[in-house]
Design a protein around this motif. Structure first.
Motif, mmCIF file in Angstrom:
data_model
loop_
_atom_site.group_PDB
_atom_site.id
_atom_site.type_symbol
_atom_site.label_atom_id
_atom_site.label_comp_id
_atom_site.label_asym_id
_atom_site.label_seq_id
_atom_site.Cartn_x
_atom_site.Cartn_y
_atom_site.Cartn_z
ATOM 1 N N LEU A 43 -19.138 -2.771 19.387
ATOM 2 C CA LEU A 43 -20.139 -3.850 19.308
ATOM 3 C C LEU A 43 -21.495 -3.318 18.857
ATOM 4 O O LEU A 43 -22.265 -4.019 18.215
ATOM 5 N N LYS A 44 -21.769 -2.029 19.199
ATOM 6 C CA LYS A 44 -23.042 -1.406 18.774
ATOM 7 C C LYS A 44 -23.174 -1.436 17.252
ATOM 8 O O LYS A 44 -24.267 -1.499 16.714
ATOM 9 N N ALA A 71 -24.749 -3.627 29.804
ATOM 10 C CA ALA A 71 -24.880 -3.289 28.382
ATOM 11 C C ALA A 71 -25.860 -4.188 27.647
ATOM 12 O O ALA A 71 -26.487 -3.753 26.684
ATOM 13 N N PHE A 72 -25.981 -5.463 28.068
ATOM 14 C CA PHE A 72 -26.720 -6.421 27.234
ATOM 15 C C PHE A 72 -27.980 -7.018 27.859
ATOM 16 O O PHE A 72 -28.806 -7.568 27.144
ATOM 17 N N ALA A 73 -28.104 -6.937 29.193
ATOM 18 C CA ALA A 73 -29.178 -7.710 29.845
ATOM 19 C C ALA A 73 -30.580 -7.282 29.410
ATOM 20 O O ALA A 73 -31.505 -8.084 29.445
ATOM 21 N N LEU A 117 -28.854 -13.436 28.855
ATOM 22 C CA LEU A 117 -27.405 -13.622 28.978
ATOM 23 C C LEU A 117 -27.041 -14.927 29.680
ATOM 24 O O LEU A 117 -27.645 -15.288 30.682
ATOM 25 N N ILE A 118 -26.023 -15.617 29.138
ATOM 26 C CA ILE A 118 -25.379 -16.711 29.863
ATOM 27 C C ILE A 118 -23.909 -16.297 29.973
ATOM 28 O O ILE A 118 -23.214 -16.187 28.958
ATOM 29 N N GLN A 119 -23.462 -15.982 31.195
ATOM 30 C CA GLN A 119 -22.070 -15.544 31.362
ATOM 31 C C GLN A 119 -21.267 -16.669 32.030
ATOM 32 O O GLN A 119 -21.667 -17.226 33.051
#
Ligand SMILES: Nc1ncnc2c1ncn2[C@@H]1O[C@H](COP(=O)(O)OP(=O)(O)O)[C@@H](O)[C@H]1O
Ligand SMILES: CC(=O)OP(=O)(O)O
Ligand SMILES: [Mg+2]
Length: 372
Positions: free
Chosen positions: A54-55, A121-123, A128-130
């Motif tokens: 994804l990076k 990894a993303f916050a 983020l909406i999980q």
């Protein structure tokens, strides 16, 4: 509806599948395989590979000044008693999911781990909406005749059914292939590392082979499917809880039927051993029996759909299952079956279809309903 970049995470019992649905309409798929007979935390390595890939994805290509929103839809195999197809993962939903982890030990720990890994990894870069998307929700239309177990009601165990995200996605495509016949009695056979069947009518689930947990129903890669409760009573005398759970989820099914040769259907198909052939014969006979049982329950079925890794890719398994179904009006076209066509049946047969599993599309669709 605002279109957001959406990541979907699907931990299967032999794979981690993820898709990136980008706001510009592009879709990128990722798939990482692992052997399902490992102990414990076997999706961890696959998650590492996913994050690395994804990076290098377009997710990080642009450098906006504001923190962009990233929608992440997670497949949760067990949703428990709730009827909603998806829920935002907040602290209370997370602890509810933690409390039912033991009901799907090959999946739920990794499903929860996926949420934590995504947060880490993303916050710091994305808002983020999980969202948790449930495999069980599609089966909330089951009648009591289908969901009750023949045990005292007070014990409060029921059939939930699983693979619902894929069943919902396939149900959504059937009109385009079958027209109004899509409203008939149709058996969808999801044959992957985990395997189940679903009987639908008017595109809704009316019966399904998996039960209270994804260990029930037909035999799978490493799960037995339904077995005599008397055998379980004997095993419970010999094994403690943890050992019994490991046995039921990781050491039975095709792995046991092939005397330990493999849990992987494509490996069994290429083997010449007697035990591999036996495991395949056992599996296909049980799938056929489940189709026959549904036909007998509702007075005949109108179409069969194959899906899941085995259902999509193995002409041999499909032909072994359909071999004795001619009396019900189902005949495979040999060439179309070899070519893995969408319509696999002969001109004088009821429809037999092959539709690839795409849980990711359904997860993305459900997650989008939380995008504002
Ligand atoms: N060409 C093939 N022939 C037979 N079986 C196959 C083929 N390709 C994949 N499979 C089988 O599909 C199964 C994996 O299915 P999949 O739906 O991806 O599983 P999961 O989602 O549970 O991880 C494995 O048993 C694998 O051997
Ligand atoms: C419910 C289940 O068994 O899922 P999978 O086939 O992806 O392992
Ligand atoms: Mg799967």
């Amino acid at each position: 509806m605002e279109t957001l970049n959406t990541l979907t995470i699907n931990c299967g019992s032999s794979s981690l599948k993820a898709s990136l649905f980008l706001a510009d309409g592009q879709r990128i798929n990722y798939c990482y395989r692992q052997t399902p007979d490992h102990h414990g935390n076997y999706h961890a390595e696959a998650f590492e590979h996913l994050l690395r890939d994804l990076k290098n994805s377009p997710l990080y290509a642009s450098k906006p000044t504001l923190m962009p929103t990233l929608l992440i839809g997670h497949r949760f195999v067990h949703g428990g008693d709730i009827a909603e197809a998806a829920r935002i993962i907040d602290a209370s939903e997370r602890s509810r999911l933690e409390s039912i982890t033991h009901l799907a030990p090959l999946h739920m720990p990794s499903n929860l781990q996926g949420v934590d890994i995504c947060t880490q990894a993303f916050a710091h870069q994305f808002k983020l909406i999980q969202v948790a998307c449930f495999d069980t929700a599609f089966h909330h239309t089951l009648s009591e005749l289908a969901y009750r177990l023949p045990i005292p009601k007070a014990l409060d165990y029921r059939r939930y059914g699983f693979h619902g995200l894929n069943y919902a996605n396939i149900a959504g495509q059937l009109r385009q292939h079958l027209g109004t016949a899509a409203n008939g009695h149709i058996v969808i056979a999801h044959l992957g590392s985990g395997a189940s069947l679903c009987l639908i009518k008017n595109l809704r689930s009316i019966d399904t082979s998996m039960g209270y947990s994804p260990a029930g129903g037909i035999p799978m890669a490493t799960r037995s499917g339904d077995i005599d409760p008397g055998v379980m009573l004997e095993l419970a005398k010999k094994y403690d809880d943890q050992a019994l759970s490991t046995l039921v989820y990781q050491k039975m099914g095709l792995l046991a039927l092939s005397n330990g040769e493999s849990s992987d259907m494509s490996t069994l198909i290429t083997s010449n051993s007697v035990q591999a052939k036996f495991a395949i014969a056992f599996f296909t006979r049980q799938v056929r029996a489940a189709i026959g049982a549904y036909a007998a329950k509702v007075g005949g079925i109108d179409a069969i759909v194959f899906t899941g890794g085995i259902g999509e890719h193995s002409a041999l398994i499909r032909s072994m299952i359909c071999e004795h179904l001619e009396f019900m009006g189902f005949k495979l076209d040999i060439e179309k079956n070899q070519e893995h066509a969408t319509i696999l049946s002969n001109a004088d047969s009821k429809p037999i279809l092959m539709i690839p599993a795409d849980e990711e599309a359904e997860i993305a669709r459900l997650a989008h309903s939380f995008s504002h």
